[in-house]
Design an enzyme around this catalytic site. Sequence first.
Site, PDB file in Angstrom:
ATOM      1  N   LYS A  74       0.792  -1.234   0.000  1.00  0.00           N
ATOM      2  CA  LYS A  74       0.000   0.000   0.000  1.00  0.00           C
ATOM      3  C   LYS A  74       0.826   1.288   0.000  1.00  0.00           C
ATOM      4  CE  LYS A  74      -4.069  -1.983   2.192  1.00  0.00           C
ATOM      5  NZ  LYS A  74      -5.098  -1.851   3.224  1.00  0.00           N
ATOM      6  N   ASP A 110      -9.954   2.488   1.998  1.00  0.00           N
ATOM      7  CA  ASP A 110     -10.017   1.887   3.344  1.00  0.00           C
ATOM      8  C   ASP A 110     -10.783   2.773   4.321  1.00  0.00           C
ATOM      9  OD1 ASP A 110      -8.631  -0.407   2.675  1.00  0.00           O
ATOM     10  OD2 ASP A 110      -6.679   0.432   3.191  1.00  0.00           O
TER      11      ASP A 110
END
Length: 277
Positions: A74, A110
Amino acid sequence: MKISAKTKFCIVVGDPIDHSLSPAIHNAAYKSLGIDDQFVYLGTNVKVENIEAVVKAMRNMKNFCGLACTMPHKIEVIKHLDEIDEIAKKIGAVNTVVNNNGVLKGYNTDWLGIVTPLEQIIKLKNKKVAVLGAGGAARAVVYGMILKGAKPTIFNRTVEKAQELGKEFACNGVGLDDVEGIKDFDIIINSTAVGMHPLENKTPIPTRFINESQVVFDIVYIPYETKLLREAKKKGAKTIHGIEMLLYQGTAQFELFTNHKAPVKVMRKILNKNFKL
Ligand code: ATR
């Protein structure tokens, strides 16, 4: 399902990846919308040192329309992309890459996985939120809370990391030993790995500080119900399971990849089936 040379594909990459539920969720969603001839969603293991090569390949493959990044990619993926969405920039992590004719743009969904289920049961504005942890997941949580007008405090084992993150987002950062004050918070969000195997018999904070007026959200989803959630429920607190985050980061990603509204119920059904709910 008629796969052809026009079918676009999305790939989730991670290390490890075998446990990922994303292919099952997204492919079921394509099928339900009748677009499973247009899209297919796969997963593969990629070592962190090879993410640059994957990104390069994506840029040159027109039908490689979406890349989903999970641990440990990420942060690493960011420097190889052409554009980064403002929110992903602030969070400092990308979990979704969209290929727009060879121009690769990174997003973070997220935080939506945190905010969406919370807002279904509580108004976030001015709420005191205890964020447990100061890693990558906590960054998305803190971002989401601030955006929605909540007042987060970061509690972390390594106090320096809590303070650093607090400074970056203009909120308090303290050590996990200062946890007694948690009884006065409206919402507690666990964004540490405590509760997940091999720490499934642990809770990130002593549960004596939890009470019935609170909402407790654990982003850990294996096991389905962590010890923290089990004990919070016993205290009468409202609880949110980690699969809610999994679901809503996935629905937002689905929409970025396909430009179709995500069939939330279908995606939830797949998750429920997987967790035998
Ligand atoms: P992620 O991207 O999943 O957030 P990470 O960036 O490695 O992963 O962050 C893990 C978080 O869980 C950190 O806040 C870590 O605390 P430290 O900063 O002190 O390392 C926290 N964490 C991990 N194991 C823990 C444990 N046994 N007790 C308390 N906190 C723990």
